[in-house]
Design an enzyme around this catalytic site. Structure first.
Site, PDB file in Angstrom:
ATOM      1  N   ASP A 457       0.852  -1.188   0.000  1.00 28.41           N
ATOM      2  CA  ASP A 457       0.000   0.000   0.000  1.00 28.41           C
ATOM      3  C   ASP A 457       0.886   1.236   0.000  1.00 28.41           C
ATOM      4  O   ASP A 457       2.072   1.165   0.341  1.00 28.41           O
ATOM      5  CB  ASP A 457      -0.866   0.036   1.272  1.00 28.41           C
ATOM      6  CG  ASP A 457      -2.009  -0.973   1.202  1.00 28.41           C
ATOM      7  OD1 ASP A 457      -2.374  -1.364   0.093  1.00 28.41           O
ATOM      8  OD2 ASP A 457      -2.508  -1.356   2.268  1.00 28.41           O
ATOM      9  N   ASP A 759      -4.660  -2.992   5.076  1.00 30.47           N
ATOM     10  CA  ASP A 759      -5.131  -2.444   6.354  1.00 30.47           C
ATOM     11  C   ASP A 759      -6.646  -2.480   6.489  1.00 30.47           C
ATOM     12  O   ASP A 759      -7.174  -2.477   7.579  1.00 30.47           O
ATOM     13  CB  ASP A 759      -4.618  -1.001   6.556  1.00 30.47           C
ATOM     14  CG  ASP A 759      -4.886  -0.109   5.352  1.00 30.47           C
ATOM     15  OD1 ASP A 759      -5.783  -0.451   4.555  1.00 30.47           O
ATOM     16  OD2 ASP A 759      -4.200   0.917   5.209  1.00 30.47           O
ATOM     17  N   ASP A 763      -9.344  -5.838   2.407  1.00 32.44           N
ATOM     18  CA  ASP A 763      -8.037  -6.389   2.032  1.00 32.44           C
ATOM     19  C   ASP A 763      -7.873  -7.831   2.490  1.00 32.44           C
ATOM     20  O   ASP A 763      -6.913  -8.506   2.100  1.00 32.44           O
ATOM     21  CB  ASP A 763      -6.896  -5.556   2.648  1.00 32.44           C
ATOM     22  CG  ASP A 763      -6.711  -4.228   1.942  1.00 32.44           C
ATOM     23  OD1 ASP A 763      -6.950  -4.176   0.728  1.00 32.44           O
ATOM     24  OD2 ASP A 763      -6.332  -3.246   2.599  1.00 32.44           O
TER      25      ASP A 763
END
Length: 1021
Positions: A457, A759, A763
């Site tokens: 990310d 997070d 996900d």
């Protein structure tokens, strides 16, 4: 050949999601096991796991039935004119409360709304628990202690930790040690009967003492490992939650929760206790962990029941805690089932396979050795004509032969191989915890060492996650807003009407909150993006509480990573309704057909204005700013709270550019990954220009790389994906499904070992699909953490690189230990076997072989499997998915070192007496002692040589590894004691200074030999 056999027989066991059938199959292949209690201690208990799953299903079914029956019974209860009056137990009333834990449990567990209403609803329950739904508990020591006494603590019953004596008992279950113990007892009895006490007891007591030493050291090592795993397990369960107490919102450990607490829940959180809904919007709860039902349940004022162990799938709310710990339904479920342990790792399984193969070879050699020695004795008796006459001495000799054969099995079966994996993983997990990485899945440590790609990310991982609004376009007025003067200029140019709507949007359409903390200071709570916007609103002169009081929230649709926007509907003071929306700039801009201009008037968006807005978004994004669009729409009075918030014909308020600086050290970490053969890809929901700018700053996006948007990626065919995926370095505007698809393609199309960061709740599928799922400890939701293998506690990309380094360290350390142990196995086997065949006796006795076994097993694992990682590890290519564990480099070192040791020992056996001019009755004993001493020092120096399998300089950093130095020192000291002081028990005799020098020199020579062997070039596999 061995690698092919291991892959064929044990390759079904993967790092994640292995079937119980595959786990069962490899256990059956490991038929020859000296001590199943120890060998399989750190593997899954499959029968217990199956039993637990069956029990869980039964309990779930009973719970579902009970809830349905209770709901049906409510109709009957409702038909009654009144309820039986609830009587408060005396001890509860004496403590100052008006309701007991049993009554609270019956309300929440069985969703008993009539009973809840009887107690005055949620507000009535709060009063009876002496709490406030607004300010939470007022904690005073006396009342808090009474609360804990009446309602219990928020902890589940755990199985009692195994004590040290249990590990002693397990170590004693080694079949070969049991046989040796029987031999020792017989030897002791026969020796005392024939030679008297204490002379006749020396041999027997020597074996007993050796067995006890092996058992004690083994049990100590295993006990320490179990304590490390226990500490890490406790750390995994210690979740932090947001609670209001004494009027202040604060973070608390889940263990500190008590009935009466007001808990704040958001999307992705685990419900930490049983409770009642106080306030919130669009709360969907996934109760599958309790009921097995996959359909989420809507929780609101009509259905206010929240159960511990369930997950918040959508929305946010405040919850009044009613029951904690073992008084919750989840606690009762946990008390009746056991998970059955963690799955074994692929490396553990492979090394169990190696141990089994070598064990069978050792058993064959042991049987042949015993047969040869017995044949030698029989031949001697035949020559002397005494084959019909057997004395006690002959029986003792036969017993000694048998003891040597059994001891060969002890040394030959490398029982320590799979346990060395556990030791190394436990050590690495403990150290990684200090480096801000919490390992949830044991196999992740070793798998991370093989990683070939990381999908990371952007926000909070590559960047600091400390966001501020530095640029804005409000009413088509583009301004820098990074300091107070610039903000003052913006306020003077933006019309008051537009500023009012902007503040209304910022302070109402938010998941954050502005509060006064216990120090009396203003504190902003929420995600970094929300915090940045709220700070911007306050800098414009807005007051959070005043703006919120002017309107009433009618509906909230929290931010969703698929929709990439958040929306609210407000009831204005005049009774009309207004919707506010914020989110990804281009998505929200597409929903707008009007805008507020610089005069504060609402005008239609023409093509020129749309292009200006798009240019502004691109300009902000190219400066590595995260862009958000804010818009509103008046929806009249027709809107119902049950309707979805409309997403068309909005009026654009403005665009903000949020700065999120790149973390210090990220660029260097990305460069380290590249040199280590690990490809780093950025996968983000941000605008593609923002993503590219940040990726270039981090060193991720190169001239040869591709940046692609999620929607474009989705449309590609398999052939196109085959071409572009290796070049993809940035994926922007991606959804969780895009991330999941990318991971799947990398694994299945290209055979990569992929680590993925995540997070959010959405996900979870990608984290589950990846070889290594990395959840963020600060920004990550509990659902994401639960799906992850490793939790990055500081959300820092550099920590991910540290995890990769530790993973490689674990892999290489175990390789070093395997190389060392197999060398000892080969030499000990061949020396005793060949000597028995050629001379009729073995030079290494049972006691001596037990000591060698201890050096190479537990002590060797401690020394080599706990080496800390070096920077050199990140300068070599990853082993990947198909790398051979026992490499050609290892075979080269094993054969080279074994050949040297065999030649030296064989030469000492043949020419030792002449070379050292030994004669007399003690000559054989002195020579055997010298051989034993030389053999042990060969292992000591080979242990040092094994610190690096390819480099000649093996002393680099040796003094930093205190465990290694301590093990070597103890080995040498104890060897001196065995030779000089324990001769009667260990069949040794004190050596002269010259003989000591020769022994040590022979051992030392193994180091230049090892260095020379390392210079022989071999292929990697």
């Amino acid at each position: 050949m061995m690698e092919r056999y291991l892959e064929k027989s044990f390759g079904e066991v993967k790092a994640k999601n292995t079937t119980n059938e595959a786990l069962e199959r490899w256990r059956k292949l490991c038929g020859f096991v000296k001590n199943p209690k120890r060998r399989f201690r750190f593997t899954a208990n499959l029968p217990k796991r199956t039993q637990a799953q069956a029990m869980q299903s039964t309990i779930m079914e009973k719970f579902r039935t009970l809830v349905l029956v209770t709901k049906g019974a409510q109709h009957f209860v409702d038909s009654l004119k009144g309820y039986c009056k609830y009587v408060v137990p005396k001890e509860v009333k004496a403590a100052g409360f008006q309701i007991c834990a049993t009554e609270l449990g019956s309300i929440v567990e069985f969703h008993n709304k009539p009973k809840l209403d009887m107690h005055g609803g949620v507000a009535g329950i709060a009063d009876k628990l002496c709490t406030s739904t607004t300010n939470g508990l007022s904690i005073t020591d006396n009342l808090h202690n009474q609360r804990l006494e009446i309602y219990g603590v928020n902890k589940f019953a755990e199985s009692k930790a195994r004590g040290f004596l249990t590990f002693i008992w397990d170590a004693l279950h080694d079949m070969t040690l049991i046989i040796l113990a029987v031999c020792a007892v017989v030897s002791l009895l026969v020796g005392v009967a024939t030679e008297g006490w204490p002379k006749g007891a020396h041999d027997g007591l020597g074996i007993v003492a050796s067995i006890l030493l092996v058992v004690f050291v083994t049990a100590t090592s295993d006990y320490r490992q179990s304590l490390q795993f226990k500490d890490l397990d406790n750390e995994k369960k210690n979740i932090t939650i947001q609670v209001t107490r004494n009027g202040y919102r604060q973070k608390l450990s889940v263990y500190e929760l008590v009935p009466g607490d007001i808990v704040h829940l958001a999307i992705g959180d685990l419900v930490p206790a049983d409770g009642l809904f106080v306030s919130g919007f669009h709360v969907l709860i996934n109760e599958s962990s309790l009921t097995g039902e996959s359909e989420p349940v809507m929780v609101n004022a009509e259905n206010p029941f929240l159960l511990s162990g369930t997950k918040v799938q959508d929305g946010a709310c405040k919850m009044l805690v009613t029951c904690v710990g073992m008084k919750t339904q989840w606690g009762k479920l946990m008390a009746t089932i056991s998970e059955g342990g963690n799955d074994e790792t692929p490396l553990q399984v492979k090394l169990n396979g190696v141990a089994t193969i070598i064990g069978k070879i050792g058993l064959f050699f042991a049987i042949v050795t015993f047969a040869v020695m017995v044949q030698g004795l029989l031949q001697s008796k035949l020559q002397n004509g005494t084959h019909w006459v057997w004395s006690i001495d002959d029986a003792v000799t036969m017993l000694e032969f048998f003891a040597v054969a059994v001891t060969i099995v002890v040394v030959a079966v490398p029982e320590g191989l799979p346990l060395a994996v556990t030791l190394s993983l436990a050590f690495a997990m403990k150290k990684m915890m200090n480096d801000k990485a919490l390992v949830r899945n044991l196999a992740a440590c070793e798998t991370m060492g093989s990683a070939t790609g990381i999908c990371s990310d952007k926000t909070g991982t590559l960047t600091t996650n400390h966001m501020t609004v530095v640029k804005s376009s409000i009413c088509d007025i583009v301004k820098e807003v990074s300091n107070s003067n610039e903000i003052h200029n913006l306020c003077s140019e933006v019309p008051n009407s537009a500023r009012k709507i902007l503040l209304e949007s910022i302070f109402n359409n938010t998941g954050g909150e502005v509060v006064v903390n216990r120090e009396g200071k203003v504190e902003i709570l929420g995600t970094p993006t929300e915090t940045a916007l709220l700070e911007f609103g306050m800098s414009l002169g807005g007051d959070f509480q005043d703006v919120r009081k002017e309107c009433r929230l009618v509906k909230v649709e929290p931010f969703n990573s698929e929709k990439k926007r958040m929306g609210v509907v407000l009831q204005l003071p005049d009774g009309s309704l207004r919707a506010h929306c914020k989110g990804a700039s281009e998505i929200v801009l597409d929903a707008c057909n009007k805008m507020i201009d610089s005069r504060g008037e609402v005008v239609f968006l023409d093509e020129g204005a749309i292009n200006r807005m798009k240019d502004t978004i691109e300009e902000f994004a190219n400066e590595a700013l995260r862009t958000l669009c804010l818009a509103y729409k008046d929806v009249g009075t027709e809107f119902s709270a049950s309707d979805p918030i409309p997403f068309t014909n909005y009026t654009l308020i403005g665009i903000v550019g949020i700065k999120d600086p790149v973390r210090p050290g990220v660029k260097e970490s990305v460069a380290i990954c590249r040199s280590a053969g690990i490809t780093v890809r950025m996968v983000t929901g941000d605008n593609i220009n923002t993503a590219k700018a940040i990726a270039r700053e981090c060193g991720i996006l190169t001239d040869e790389g591709i940046a692609i948007e999620g929607p474009v990626f989705r449309e590609k065919s398999s052939e196109e994906l085959q071409q572009i995926i290796p070049k993809i370095q940035v994926m922007a505007r991606s959804s969780p499904l895009d991330k999941h698809a990318l991971v799947g393609h990398l694994k299945n199309m290209f055979g990569e070992v992929v680590a993925v960061t995540g997070d959010g709740t959405n996900d979870a599928p990608a984290l589950h699909e990846a070889d290594i799922g990395l959840a963020m400890g600060i920004a990550g939701t509990e659902v994401a953490k639960e799906s992850a293998d490793v939790i990055i506690l500081d959300d820092n990309f550099s920590t991910i690189v540290t995890v990769a380094k530790w993973g490689r360290s674990v892999y290489v350390n175990i390789q070093k230990f395997v190389q060392f142990q197999l060398t000892v196995n080969v030499v000990a086997l061949i020396v005793n076997f060949s000597s028995a065949c050629l001379t009729g006796s073995a030079p290494l006795t049972a006691v001596q072989l037990l000591w060698v076994n201890l050096i190479m097993d537990t002590l060797g694992a401690l020394a080599l499997a706990t080496e800390p990682p070096s920077d050199e590890l990140m300068k070599r290519a990853p082993s990947g998915r198909n790398g051979n564990f026992i490499s050609n480099v290892m075979w080269r070192n094993i054969f080279g070192q074994s050949l040297y040791q065999l030649i030296v020992i064989w030469y000492l056996q043949r020419e030792g007496k002449n070379m050292l001019q030994l004669s007399g009755l003690e000559s054989d004993l002195v020579l055997n002692t010298l051989i034993f001493n030389s053999f042990v020092f060969c292992q000591v120096f080979n242990e040092i040589s094994s610190r690096d399998m390819e480099k000649i300089n093996v002393f680099k950093g040796i003094l930093k590894n205190y465990v290694f130095v301590a093990v070597l020192t103890c080995t040498v000291l104890f060897q001196i004691i065995i030779i000089e002081f324990l001769g009667s028990f260990a069949n040794t005799t004190p050596l002269s200074l010259q003989q000591w020098f020769l022994s040590v020199f022979v051992g030392f020579l193994s180091m230049p030999v090892a260095a020379a062997v390392k210079m022989i070039p071999v292929g990697l596999n």
